[in-house]
Design a protein around this motif. Structure first.
Motif, PDB file in Angstrom:
ATOM      1  N   LYS A  55       2.213   3.764 -14.923  1.00  0.00           N
ATOM      2  CA  LYS A  55       2.100   4.346 -16.263  1.00  0.00           C
ATOM      3  C   LYS A  55       2.462   5.823 -16.179  1.00  0.00           C
ATOM      4  N   SER A  56       2.871   6.371 -17.266  1.00  0.00           N
ATOM      5  CA  SER A  56       3.163   7.806 -17.349  1.00  0.00           C
ATOM      6  C   SER A  56       4.055   8.277 -16.212  1.00  0.00           C
ATOM      7  N   VAL A  57       5.168   7.598 -16.019  1.00  0.00           N
ATOM      8  CA  VAL A  57       6.101   7.964 -14.954  1.00  0.00           C
ATOM      9  C   VAL A  57       7.253   8.743 -15.577  1.00  0.00           C
ATOM     10  N   ALA A  58       7.491   9.942 -15.062  1.00  0.00           N
ATOM     11  CA  ALA A  58       8.629  10.723 -15.526  1.00  0.00           C
ATOM     12  C   ALA A  58       9.918  10.018 -15.093  1.00  0.00           C
ATOM     13  N   PRO A  59      10.967  10.105 -15.886  1.00  0.00           N
ATOM     14  CA  PRO A  59      12.211   9.413 -15.542  1.00  0.00           C
ATOM     15  C   PRO A  59      12.744   9.756 -14.151  1.00  0.00           C
ATOM     16  N   ASP A  60      12.604  11.012 -13.736  1.00  0.00           N
ATOM     17  CA  ASP A  60      13.122  11.398 -12.421  1.00  0.00           C
ATOM     18  C   ASP A  60      12.227  10.935 -11.271  1.00  0.00           C
ATOM     19  N   ALA A  61      11.052  10.397 -11.573  1.00  0.00           N
ATOM     20  CA  ALA A  61      10.141   9.923 -10.526  1.00  0.00           C
ATOM     21  C   ALA A  61      10.085   8.399 -10.434  1.00  0.00           C
ATOM     22  N   LEU A  62      10.742   7.703 -11.343  1.00  0.00           N
ATOM     23  CA  LEU A  62      10.619   6.246 -11.405  1.00  0.00           C
ATOM     24  C   LEU A  62      11.046   5.552 -10.119  1.00  0.00           C
ATOM     25  N   TRP A  63      12.199   5.880  -9.587  1.00  0.00           N
ATOM     26  CA  TRP A  63      12.683   5.204  -8.375  1.00  0.00           C
ATOM     27  C   TRP A  63      11.801   5.511  -7.179  1.00  0.00           C
ATOM     28  N   GLU A  64      11.401   6.765  -7.042  1.00  0.00           N
ATOM     29  CA  GLU A  64      10.556   7.135  -5.917  1.00  0.00           C
ATOM     30  C   GLU A  64       9.208   6.437  -5.975  1.00  0.00           C
ATOM     31  N   ALA A  65       8.598   6.421  -7.158  1.00  0.00           N
ATOM     32  CA  ALA A  65       7.299   5.762  -7.318  1.00  0.00           C
ATOM     33  C   ALA A  65       7.423   4.265  -7.044  1.00  0.00           C
ATOM     34  N   SER A  66       8.492   3.647  -7.509  1.00  0.00           N
ATOM     35  CA  SER A  66       8.703   2.218  -7.272  1.00  0.00           C
ATOM     36  C   SER A  66       8.873   1.924  -5.787  1.00  0.00           C
ATOM     37  N   ASP A  67       9.596   2.766  -5.074  1.00  0.00           N
ATOM     38  CA  ASP A  67       9.767   2.581  -3.629  1.00  0.00           C
ATOM     39  C   ASP A  67       8.450   2.724  -2.882  1.00  0.00           C
ATOM     40  N   ILE A  68       7.658   3.714  -3.258  1.00  0.00           N
ATOM     41  CA  ILE A  68       6.359   3.921  -2.616  1.00  0.00           C
ATOM     42  C   ILE A  68       5.468   2.705  -2.826  1.00  0.00           C
ATOM     43  N   VAL A  69       5.424   2.214  -4.046  1.00  0.00           N
ATOM     44  CA  VAL A  69       4.603   1.042  -4.369  1.00  0.00           C
ATOM     45  C   VAL A  69       5.097  -0.185  -3.606  1.00  0.00           C
ATOM     46  N   ALA A  70       6.401  -0.384  -3.550  1.00  0.00           N
ATOM     47  CA  ALA A  70       6.958  -1.542  -2.849  1.00  0.00           C
ATOM     48  C   ALA A  70       6.589  -1.521  -1.366  1.00  0.00           C
ATOM     49  N   ASP A  71       6.642  -0.359  -0.742  1.00  0.00           N
ATOM     50  CA  ASP A  71       6.263  -0.252   0.673  1.00  0.00           C
ATOM     51  C   ASP A  71       4.800  -0.633   0.886  1.00  0.00           C
ATOM     52  N   ILE A  72       3.944  -0.187   0.006  1.00  0.00           N
ATOM     53  CA  ILE A  72       2.516  -0.499   0.132  1.00  0.00           C
ATOM     54  C   ILE A  72       2.273  -1.982  -0.128  1.00  0.00           C
ATOM     55  N   GLN A  73       2.982  -2.560  -1.098  1.00  0.00           N
ATOM     56  CA  GLN A  73       2.816  -3.982  -1.384  1.00  0.00           C
ATOM     57  C   GLN A  73       3.254  -4.851  -0.209  1.00  0.00           C
ATOM     58  N   GLU A  74       4.238  -4.407   0.548  1.00  0.00           N
ATOM     59  CA  GLU A  74       4.693  -5.155   1.713  1.00  0.00           C
ATOM     60  C   GLU A  74       3.682  -5.097   2.859  1.00  0.00           C
ATOM     61  N   ALA A  75       2.833  -4.086   2.856  1.00  0.00           N
ATOM     62  CA  ALA A  75       1.917  -3.874   3.979  1.00  0.00           C
ATOM     63  C   ALA A  75       0.513  -4.448   3.780  1.00  0.00           C
ATOM     64  N   TYR A  76       0.070  -4.601   2.519  1.00  0.00           N
ATOM     65  CA  TYR A  76      -1.323  -4.959   2.274  1.00  0.00           C
ATOM     66  C   TYR A  76      -1.466  -6.212   1.431  1.00  0.00           C
ATOM     67  N   ASP A  77      -2.486  -6.970   1.757  1.00  0.00           N
ATOM     68  CA  ASP A  77      -2.865  -8.173   1.034  1.00  0.00           C
ATOM     69  C   ASP A  77      -4.283  -7.952   0.526  1.00  0.00           C
ATOM     70  N   LEU A  78      -4.552  -8.348  -0.703  1.00  0.00           N
ATOM     71  CA  LEU A  78      -5.876  -8.158  -1.274  1.00  0.00           C
ATOM     72  C   LEU A  78      -6.874  -9.054  -0.551  1.00  0.00           C
ATOM     73  N   ALA A  79      -7.891  -8.443   0.026  1.00  0.00           N
ATOM     74  CA  ALA A  79      -8.902  -9.189   0.763  1.00  0.00           C
ATOM     75  C   ALA A  79      -9.758 -10.008  -0.185  1.00  0.00           C
ATOM     76  N   ALA A  80     -10.184 -11.148   0.275  1.00  0.00           N
ATOM     77  CA  ALA A  80     -11.063 -12.005  -0.528  1.00  0.00           C
ATOM     78  C   ALA A  80     -12.387 -11.299  -0.764  1.00  0.00           C
ATOM     79  N   ALA A  81     -12.918 -11.438  -1.949  1.00  0.00           N
ATOM     80  CA  ALA A  81     -14.203 -10.816  -2.275  1.00  0.00           C
ATOM     81  C   ALA A  81     -15.302 -11.453  -1.449  1.00  0.00           C
ATOM     82  N   ALA A  82     -16.180 -10.624  -0.956  1.00  0.00           N
ATOM     83  CA  ALA A  82     -17.269 -11.134  -0.111  1.00  0.00           C
ATOM     84  C   ALA A  82     -18.376 -11.739  -0.942  1.00  0.00           C
TER      85      ALA A  82
END
Length: 82
Positions: A55-82
């Motif tokens: 949300k609230s992403v400036a046009p010049d930050a869209l690609w960078e923010a998307s790349d950062i998010v994609a890298d994190i999504q590739e690394a982490y899986d949501l743990a099952a709730a205890a």
């Protein structure tokens, strides 16, 4: 070491993922004001079980923010709730 072990995602809670995304976006000068929500989803065939809504992403930050998010999504899986 098995190939699957190298590709395994690290389990993390929603709070841990939120913290990692916030820190990663804060480190990039264009992404410091990006707001986001983490959305839990049913597991897909690709294995993902969460996504990030930017949300609230400036046009010049869209690609960078998307790349950062994609890298994190590739690394982490949501743990099952205890």
């Amino acid at each position: 070491m098995h190939f699957d072990t190298l590709l395994a995602k690290t389990p993390a809670t929603i709070d841990e993922i939120r913290t990692r995304v916030a820190y990663a976006l804060e480190r990039h000068p264009l992404c410091r004001n990006v707001q986001f929500d983490i959305v839990s989803m049913p597991r897909s065939r690709k294995g993902g079980n969460w996504t990030i809504s930017l949300k609230s992403v400036a046009p010049d930050a869209l690609w960078e923010a998307s790349d950062i998010v994609a890298d994190i999504q590739e690394a982490y899986d949501l743990a099952a709730a205890a």
